[in-house]
Motif scaffolding. Structure first.
Motif, PDB file in Angstrom:
ATOM      1  N   GLY A 193       0.803  -1.216   0.000  1.00 53.07           N
ATOM      2  CA  GLY A 193       0.000   0.000   0.000  1.00 53.07           C
ATOM      3  C   GLY A 193       0.836   1.267   0.000  1.00 53.07           C
ATOM      4  O   GLY A 193       0.506   2.240   0.677  1.00 53.07           O
ATOM      5  N   VAL A 194       1.944   1.259  -0.753  1.00 52.62           N
ATOM      6  CA  VAL A 194       2.871   2.384  -0.714  1.00 52.62           C
ATOM      7  C   VAL A 194       2.638   3.368  -1.857  1.00 52.62           C
ATOM      8  O   VAL A 194       3.383   4.326  -2.004  1.00 52.62           O
ATOM      9  CB  VAL A 194       4.337   1.873  -0.787  1.00 52.62           C
ATOM     10  N   VAL A 195       1.614   3.125  -2.676  1.00 47.92           N
ATOM     11  CA  VAL A 195       1.400   3.984  -3.832  1.00 47.92           C
ATOM     12  C   VAL A 195       0.446   5.111  -3.457  1.00 47.92           C
ATOM     13  O   VAL A 195      -0.718   4.859  -3.133  1.00 47.92           O
ATOM     14  CB  VAL A 195       0.821   3.179  -5.013  1.00 47.92           C
ATOM     15  N   PRO A 196       0.900   6.360  -3.459  1.00 50.12           N
ATOM     16  CA  PRO A 196      -0.012   7.473  -3.146  1.00 50.12           C
ATOM     17  C   PRO A 196      -0.875   7.816  -4.351  1.00 50.12           C
ATOM     18  O   PRO A 196      -0.530   7.522  -5.492  1.00 50.12           O
ATOM     19  CB  PRO A 196       0.944   8.614  -2.809  1.00 50.12           C
ATOM     20  N   LEU A 197      -1.998   8.435  -4.089  1.00 51.56           N
ATOM     21  CA  LEU A 197      -2.864   8.890  -5.160  1.00 51.56           C
ATOM     22  C   LEU A 197      -2.469  10.298  -5.578  1.00 51.56           C
ATOM     23  O   LEU A 197      -2.219  11.153  -4.728  1.00 51.56           O
ATOM     24  CB  LEU A 197      -4.326   8.881  -4.708  1.00 51.56           C
ATOM     25  N   ARG A 198      -2.422  10.515  -6.863  1.00 53.79           N
ATOM     26  CA  ARG A 198      -2.152  11.852  -7.406  1.00 53.79           C
ATOM     27  C   ARG A 198      -3.351  12.256  -8.253  1.00 53.79           C
ATOM     28  O   ARG A 198      -3.342  12.157  -9.483  1.00 53.79           O
ATOM     29  CB  ARG A 198      -0.860  11.856  -8.223  1.00 53.79           C
ATOM     30  N   LYS A 199      -4.378  12.706  -7.571  1.00 52.28           N
ATOM     31  CA  LYS A 199      -5.623  13.041  -8.253  1.00 52.28           C
ATOM     32  C   LYS A 199      -5.503  14.368  -9.005  1.00 52.28           C
ATOM     33  O   LYS A 199      -4.824  15.289  -8.553  1.00 52.28           O
ATOM     34  CB  LYS A 199      -6.771  13.135  -7.246  1.00 52.28           C
ATOM     35  N   ARG A 200      -6.178  14.417 -10.125  1.00 58.80           N
ATOM     36  CA  ARG A 200      -6.293  15.662 -10.875  1.00 58.80           C
ATOM     37  C   ARG A 200      -7.550  15.580 -11.740  1.00 58.80           C
ATOM     38  O   ARG A 200      -8.109  14.504 -11.956  1.00 58.80           O
ATOM     39  CB  ARG A 200      -5.061  15.909 -11.745  1.00 58.80           C
ATOM     40  N   ARG A 201      -7.948  16.695 -12.241  1.00 56.60           N
ATOM     41  CA  ARG A 201      -9.137  16.745 -13.094  1.00 56.60           C
ATOM     42  C   ARG A 201      -8.716  16.505 -14.540  1.00 56.60           C
ATOM     43  O   ARG A 201      -7.734  17.073 -15.025  1.00 56.60           O
ATOM     44  CB  ARG A 201      -9.818  18.095 -12.949  1.00 56.60           C
ATOM     45  N   PHE A 202      -9.442  15.651 -15.259  1.00 55.18           N
ATOM     46  CA  PHE A 202      -9.114  15.371 -16.653  1.00 55.18           C
ATOM     47  C   PHE A 202     -10.398  15.081 -17.429  1.00 55.18           C
ATOM     48  O   PHE A 202     -11.427  14.707 -16.855  1.00 55.18           O
ATOM     49  CB  PHE A 202      -8.143  14.188 -16.770  1.00 55.18           C
ATOM     50  N   GLU A 203     -10.300  15.254 -18.747  1.00 54.42           N
ATOM     51  CA  GLU A 203     -11.425  14.956 -19.636  1.00 54.42           C
ATOM     52  C   GLU A 203     -11.436  13.461 -19.933  1.00 54.42           C
ATOM     53  O   GLU A 203     -10.409  12.874 -20.286  1.00 54.42           O
ATOM     54  CB  GLU A 203     -11.317  15.755 -20.930  1.00 54.42           C
ATOM     55  N   VAL A 204     -12.586  12.855 -19.805  1.00 54.73           N
ATOM     56  CA  VAL A 204     -12.688  11.398 -19.870  1.00 54.73           C
ATOM     57  C   VAL A 204     -12.532  10.875 -21.296  1.00 54.73           C
ATOM     58  O   VAL A 204     -11.846   9.878 -21.524  1.00 54.73           O
ATOM     59  CB  VAL A 204     -14.036  10.938 -19.263  1.00 54.73           C
ATOM     60  N   TRP A 205     -13.164  11.545 -22.257  1.00 53.82           N
ATOM     61  CA  TRP A 205     -13.130  11.022 -23.632  1.00 53.82           C
ATOM     62  C   TRP A 205     -11.706  10.895 -24.184  1.00 53.82           C
ATOM     63  O   TRP A 205     -11.304   9.795 -24.606  1.00 53.82           O
ATOM     64  CB  TRP A 205     -13.995  11.885 -24.554  1.00 53.82           C
ATOM     65  N   PRO A 206     -10.916  11.970 -24.235  1.00 55.60           N
ATOM     66  CA  PRO A 206      -9.554  11.803 -24.785  1.00 55.60           C
ATOM     67  C   PRO A 206      -8.703  10.854 -23.955  1.00 55.60           C
ATOM     68  O   PRO A 206      -7.840  10.142 -24.500  1.00 55.60           O
ATOM     69  CB  PRO A 206      -8.997  13.231 -24.785  1.00 55.60           C
ATOM     70  N   TYR A 207      -8.934  10.820 -22.648  1.00 56.97           N
ATOM     71  CA  TYR A 207      -8.148   9.934 -21.797  1.00 56.97           C
ATOM     72  C   TYR A 207      -8.430   8.465 -22.110  1.00 56.97           C
ATOM     73  O   TYR A 207      -7.509   7.672 -22.363  1.00 56.97           O
ATOM     74  CB  TYR A 207      -8.438  10.230 -20.326  1.00 56.97           C
ATOM     75  N   LEU A 208      -9.712   8.077 -22.118  1.00 60.19           N
ATOM     76  CA  LEU A 208     -10.060   6.688 -22.408  1.00 60.19           C
ATOM     77  C   LEU A 208      -9.749   6.329 -23.861  1.00 60.19           C
ATOM     78  O   LEU A 208      -9.383   5.177 -24.149  1.00 60.19           O
ATOM     79  CB  LEU A 208     -11.538   6.443 -22.114  1.00 60.19           C
ATOM     80  N   SER A 209      -9.869   7.274 -24.745  1.00 61.46           N
ATOM     81  CA  SER A 209      -9.513   7.013 -26.138  1.00 61.46           C
ATOM     82  C   SER A 209      -8.037   6.641 -26.250  1.00 61.46           C
ATOM     83  O   SER A 209      -7.669   5.725 -26.996  1.00 61.46           O
ATOM     84  CB  SER A 209      -9.820   8.238 -26.995  1.00 61.46           C
ATOM     85  N   GLY A 210      -7.198   7.328 -25.462  1.00 56.73           N
ATOM     86  CA  GLY A 210      -5.781   6.980 -25.468  1.00 56.73           C
ATOM     87  C   GLY A 210      -5.516   5.606 -24.880  1.00 56.73           C
ATOM     88  O   GLY A 210      -4.648   4.865 -25.378  1.00 56.73           O
ATOM     89  N   VAL A 211      -6.264   5.234 -23.843  1.00 57.44           N
ATOM     90  CA  VAL A 211      -6.084   3.902 -23.246  1.00 57.44           C
ATOM     91  C   VAL A 211      -6.454   2.817 -24.251  1.00 57.44           C
ATOM     92  O   VAL A 211      -5.744   1.813 -24.387  1.00 57.44           O
ATOM     93  CB  VAL A 211      -6.934   3.774 -21.968  1.00 57.44           C
ATOM     94  N   LEU A 212      -7.557   3.005 -24.981  1.00 58.35           N
ATOM     95  CA  LEU A 212      -7.970   2.007 -25.972  1.00 58.35           C
ATOM     96  C   LEU A 212      -6.977   1.924 -27.126  1.00 58.35           C
ATOM     97  O   LEU A 212      -6.668   0.823 -27.614  1.00 58.35           O
ATOM     98  CB  LEU A 212      -9.370   2.339 -26.497  1.00 58.35           C
ATOM     99  N   LYS A 213      -6.465   3.085 -27.582  1.00 59.67           N
ATOM    100  CA  LYS A 213      -5.468   3.058 -28.647  1.00 59.67           C
ATOM    101  C   LYS A 213      -4.205   2.330 -28.200  1.00 59.67           C
ATOM    102  O   LYS A 213      -3.609   1.550 -28.958  1.00 59.67           O
ATOM    103  CB  LYS A 213      -5.133   4.492 -29.071  1.00 59.67           C
TER     104      LYS A 213
END
Length: 371
Positions: A193-213
């Motif tokens: 459990g040593v991984v900290p969260l680095r939250k930020r605001r992002f747009e979902v469409w371009p982000y998920l599109s990049g994951v699928l690509k």
């Protein structure tokens, strides 16, 4: 005693009522009954002595004998299960997780026996998982190491030239080793459990599109390298559905990437030929919360395994087209996805679906979850 909409309720544990937690067969009740019976015996014998003019010393001796016999009976009923628990606990400490305590009591000792048995079940499961991990890792390591060694030996012995094709084969085996090491590192992060969260605001469409690509590129690259297996399938079509298109979320993009990538990987592995995997994103109930769905067209997961599919090393009891570990992997993909969702304070689970498997992920908004 409190009351509710459905009538009176039992006192809550620790509410302070002296008889709130007393059960008919509890150890506390038995000890109280022992004291009451001892007093009754002594009182009864004393009354008999008064009416029959028996000497007091005989009454005292009879009272002591009767009380000792009853005490011995009660003590044996209490210490006998403790001896059994001690034996089982000693066996567990020596690595024997097959012993269990008999659960034939309705008192506190019965609760303790049940707790010991649950502990033994969990330790046995962890020991089995450890052995499976060693076997899986050993198997996964042996194949690429043997292939890489064979290629290098052929080059050193002059049997093969160090041309592009030979080096490509060596690179393929090295990449397999790298993927295994990355999986083990994810497991280490999951445990510690040593991984900290680095939250930020992002747009979902371009982000998920990049994951699928990226998923398509990785599958194509592995297929080109000839590594084989379900991970390299390029016949499955990935579809993205984000509503509304301008949807935004507040989360750790790297951790969400792990979630989506592992869910896509699992869905692609178990999709039928030329199947379709759909990734949906919708706004959640809270501000900037997010609901993700990954659906495939495979045979689905039996309801009895909905909770188990997210356990570490769980690859399914029976090999089948759909289910965790059908490709012989280490069974960590869905466990890592659950770990990343838990870091956000969200929820992940298998949901109802008319066809195939449907995994639903709910991520909290900006003000919820650990930061």
């Amino acid at each position: 005693m409190s009351s509710g909409p459905d009538g009176p309720r039992s006192p809550a544990p620790g509410s302070g009522e002296p008889w709130g937690r007393v059960r008919p067969f509890s150890v506390k009740t038995k000890l109280g009954a022992l004291v009451v019976i001892s007093v009754l015996i002594t009182t009864g014998l004393s009354m008999i002595a008064v009416h029959t003019k028996t000497e007091l010393r005989f009454i005292t001796v009879f009272s002591m004998i009767a009380t000792l016999l009853i005490t011995q009976f009660v003590a044996h009923s209490l210490t006998s299960p403790l001896d059994e628990m001690n034996t089982v606990a000693r066996s567990i400490s020596h690595g024997d997780y097959t012993r269990r305590v008999r659960e034939n009591r309705r008192d506190e000792l019965g609760d303790l026996a049940q707790t010991i048995n649950v502990m033994a079940d969990e330790l046995e499961a962890q020991d089995r998982q450890r052995k499976e991990l060693v076997a899986n890792v050993s198997h996964e390591l042996r194949t690429p190491i043997a292939g890489l060694r064979a290629v290098l030996e052929n080059v050193v012995d002059g049997i093969a030239e160090a041309d592009t094709e030979t080096m490509r084969t060596a690179l393929k085996q090295t990449e397999r080793l790298g993927r295994l090491v990355e999986t083990l590192l994810d497991l280490s992060r999951l445990d510690n459990g040593v991984v900290p969260l680095r939250k930020r605001r992002f747009e979902v469409w371009p982000y998920l599109s990049g994951v699928l690509k990226e998923a398509n590129m990785v599958a194509s690259a592995r297929a080109t390298m000839g590594s084989g297996g379900n991970h390299t399938r390029t016949d499955v079509h990935l579809h993205l559905d984000v509503t509304p298109p301008e949807l935004t979320a507040h989360a750790d993009p790297e951790r969400i990437h792990q979630v989506v990538a592992n869910l896509i990987d699992n869905a692609v592995k178990h999709s039928p030929p030329h199947g379709r995997v759909t990734v949906k994103a919708r706004p959640g109930p809270l501000p900037e919360s997010l609901e993700l769905e990954v659906l495939d067209e495979g045979p689905g997961i039996p309801r009895s395994e909905w909770r188990r599919v997210f356990e570490r090393f769980n690859r399914g009891a029976v090999r089948r087209p759909h289910g965790p570990g059908s490709d012989g992997g280490t069974g960590l993909g869905l466990a890592i996805a659950r770990w990343a969702v838990d870091l956000h304070g969200g929820r992940i689970g298998v949901a109802e679906s008319e066809r195939g498997c449907r995994i639903l992920v709910t991520l909290p908004g900006e003000s919820s979850g650990p930061s």
